[in-house]
Design a protein around this motif. Structure first.
Motif, PDB file in Angstrom:
ATOM      1  N   ARG A  48      -5.964 -36.110  -0.800  1.00 19.29           N
ATOM      2  CA  ARG A  48      -6.759 -35.478  -1.860  1.00 19.29           C
ATOM      3  C   ARG A  48      -8.262 -35.547  -1.598  1.00 19.29           C
ATOM      4  NH1 ARG A  48      -3.515 -35.627  -7.262  1.00 19.29           N
ATOM      5  NH2 ARG A  48      -1.435 -35.308  -6.424  1.00 19.29           N
ATOM      6  N   CYS A  49      -8.671 -36.394  -0.664  1.00 20.05           N
ATOM      7  CA  CYS A  49     -10.087 -36.409  -0.268  1.00 20.05           C
ATOM      8  C   CYS A  49     -10.455 -35.106   0.450  1.00 20.05           C
ATOM      9  CB  CYS A  49     -10.388 -37.591   0.647  1.00 20.05           C
ATOM     10  SG  CYS A  49     -10.341 -39.211  -0.163  1.00 20.05           S
ATOM     11  N   ASP A  55     -12.660 -35.488  -7.445  1.00 23.03           N
ATOM     12  CA  ASP A  55     -13.859 -35.190  -8.241  1.00 23.03           C
ATOM     13  C   ASP A  55     -13.506 -34.784  -9.670  1.00 23.03           C
ATOM     14  OD1 ASP A  55     -14.607 -35.097  -5.466  1.00 23.03           O
ATOM     15  OD2 ASP A  55     -16.493 -34.195  -6.090  1.00 23.03           O
ATOM     16  N   LEU A  56     -12.237 -34.454  -9.902  1.00 21.52           N
ATOM     17  CA  LEU A  56     -11.825 -34.018 -11.237  1.00 21.52           C
ATOM     18  C   LEU A  56     -11.783 -35.189 -12.221  1.00 21.52           C
ATOM     19  CD1 LEU A  56      -8.952 -31.622 -10.101  1.00 21.52           C
ATOM     20  CD2 LEU A  56     -11.262 -30.992 -10.803  1.00 21.52           C
ATOM     21  N   TYR A  57     -11.909 -36.405 -11.714  1.00 25.23           N
ATOM     22  CA  TYR A  57     -11.840 -37.591 -12.577  1.00 25.23           C
ATOM     23  C   TYR A  57     -13.101 -38.424 -12.389  1.00 25.23           C
ATOM     24  CZ  TYR A  57      -7.042 -36.029 -12.284  1.00 25.23           C
ATOM     25  OH  TYR A  57      -5.919 -35.244 -12.302  1.00 25.23           O
ATOM     26  N   PRO A  58     -13.665 -38.958 -13.493  1.00 27.20           N
ATOM     27  CA  PRO A  58     -14.919 -39.726 -13.381  1.00 27.20           C
ATOM     28  C   PRO A  58     -14.693 -41.097 -12.756  1.00 27.20           C
ATOM     29  CG  PRO A  58     -14.097 -39.766 -15.641  1.00 27.20           C
ATOM     30  CD  PRO A  58     -13.207 -38.837 -14.884  1.00 27.20           C
ATOM     31  N   ILE A  75     -17.244 -32.794   4.252  1.00 30.06           N
ATOM     32  CA  ILE A  75     -16.521 -32.366   3.045  1.00 30.06           C
ATOM     33  C   ILE A  75     -16.859 -33.236   1.842  1.00 30.06           C
ATOM     34  CG2 ILE A  75     -14.218 -32.207   2.010  1.00 30.06           C
ATOM     35  CD1 ILE A  75     -13.118 -31.522   4.775  1.00 30.06           C
ATOM     36  N   VAL A  76     -17.031 -34.542   2.068  1.00 30.19           N
ATOM     37  CA  VAL A  76     -17.248 -35.447   0.936  1.00 30.19           C
ATOM     38  C   VAL A  76     -18.731 -35.695   0.670  1.00 30.19           C
ATOM     39  CG1 VAL A  76     -14.986 -36.540   1.155  1.00 30.19           C
ATOM     40  CG2 VAL A  76     -16.927 -37.521   2.377  1.00 30.19           C
ATOM     41  N   GLY A  77     -19.603 -34.892   1.264  1.00 25.21           N
ATOM     42  CA  GLY A  77     -21.038 -35.012   1.002  1.00 25.21           C
ATOM     43  C   GLY A  77     -21.402 -34.535  -0.393  1.00 25.21           C
ATOM     44  N   ASP A  78     -22.423 -35.148  -0.984  1.00 20.43           N
ATOM     45  CA  ASP A  78     -22.848 -34.809  -2.349  1.00 20.43           C
ATOM     46  C   ASP A  78     -23.295 -33.359  -2.479  1.00 20.43           C
ATOM     47  OD1 ASP A  78     -22.328 -37.370  -3.195  1.00 20.43           O
ATOM     48  OD2 ASP A  78     -24.393 -38.069  -2.903  1.00 20.43           O
TER      49      ASP A  78
END
Length: 253
Positions: A48-49, A55-58, A75-78
């Motif tokens: 899921r990464c 990102d759908l969950y805080p 992909i996981v960059g801000d």
């Protein structure tokens, strides 16, 4: 052999719980990579990464990188828009999850998000995706009917068509056959085998026989760590790590 994505030093936290610990993994382009391991080992978390589903969950956070090639994008960059990543990296879940819409509208949904609204183009792409998912002949006469009228196996192939329609580079499968009977499972496995010609595929499976049947590469995870990764044939016939050997011979998990 070229790579479509490379995971480098990836850590992932659900709040205060660290689910992935310094994971490194190279995903071969247009090949099937299977992620295996006991429940809770981190394989679905890692999957899921790749499309920023967390990102759908805080309270969830990433450390490290997943480089997507050829443009070398983290992909996981801000700075990366998760919605754009999800169009480029499609996902099929454990249980079929069609939208409460018609068969046609299910498949077209990602195209509309991509800004494709020309009716002729949308219709062509929907047909192509349904053909790629080996579903067109079964549904072409009822495209305007509810997707809920399909069988479980057909619904899962519809979800594959929905993931294919925006023309992604990668497709993620999270135990896609665990809710299906053996015949529907065989259809999905055949489909994965055909799709590898055009797409890079990463599949999480709890079924080692399935990993051996359909993957080119296998990665074994345990307690959030990447224990071993290699060609599937080598992995199952000559594992390098003792823990891998114990797992595939059924001593734990």
């Amino acid at each position: 052999m070229s790579h479509r994505a490379v995971v480098e030093g990836l850590n992932f936290h659900y709040g205060t719980f660290q689910a992935l610990k310094d994971v490194n993994l190279a995903i071969a382009d247009r090949q099937v990579t299977a992620l295996i391991g006991p429940s809770g080992c981190g394989k679905s978390t890692l999957l899921r990464c790749f499309n920023r589903m967390h990102d759908l969950y805080p309270g969830n956070r990433y450390e490290g990188r997943i480089q997507l090639y050829p443009e070398n994008l983290n992909i996981v960059g801000d700075e990366v828009d998760p919605m754009q990543i999800r169009l480029r990296i499609g996902m099929v879940f454990q249980k079929p999850n069609p939208f409460p819409k018609s068969i046609f509208d299910n498949v077209a949904s990602g195209l509309l998000i991509r800004g494709i609204s020309n009716r002729k183009v949308v219709a062509e792409r929907v047909e192509l995706a349904l053909r790629q998912a080996a579903l067109w002949d079964e549904v072409k006469d009822r495209l305007n009917q509810s997707a809920y009228g399909l069988s479980g196996g057909q619904q899962q192939r519809l979800c594959i068509a929905r993931a294919l329609a925006p023309n992604p580079e990668m497709i993620l499968f999270d135990e896609p056959t665990s809710a299906l009977d053996p015949i529907a499972t065989a259809r999905i496995e055949e489909l994965v085998d055909e799709l590898r010609r055009d797409y890079t595929i990463v599949i999480v499976t709890h079924n080692m026989q399935q990993a051996a049947r359909i993957s080119n590469f296998t990665a074994f995870m345990h307690l959030g760590h990447m224990v071993e990764y290699g060609s599937t044939l080598e992995f199952f016939t000559n594992p390098k790590n003792e823990k891998t050997h114990e797992y595939i011979t059924g001593r734990f998990g």
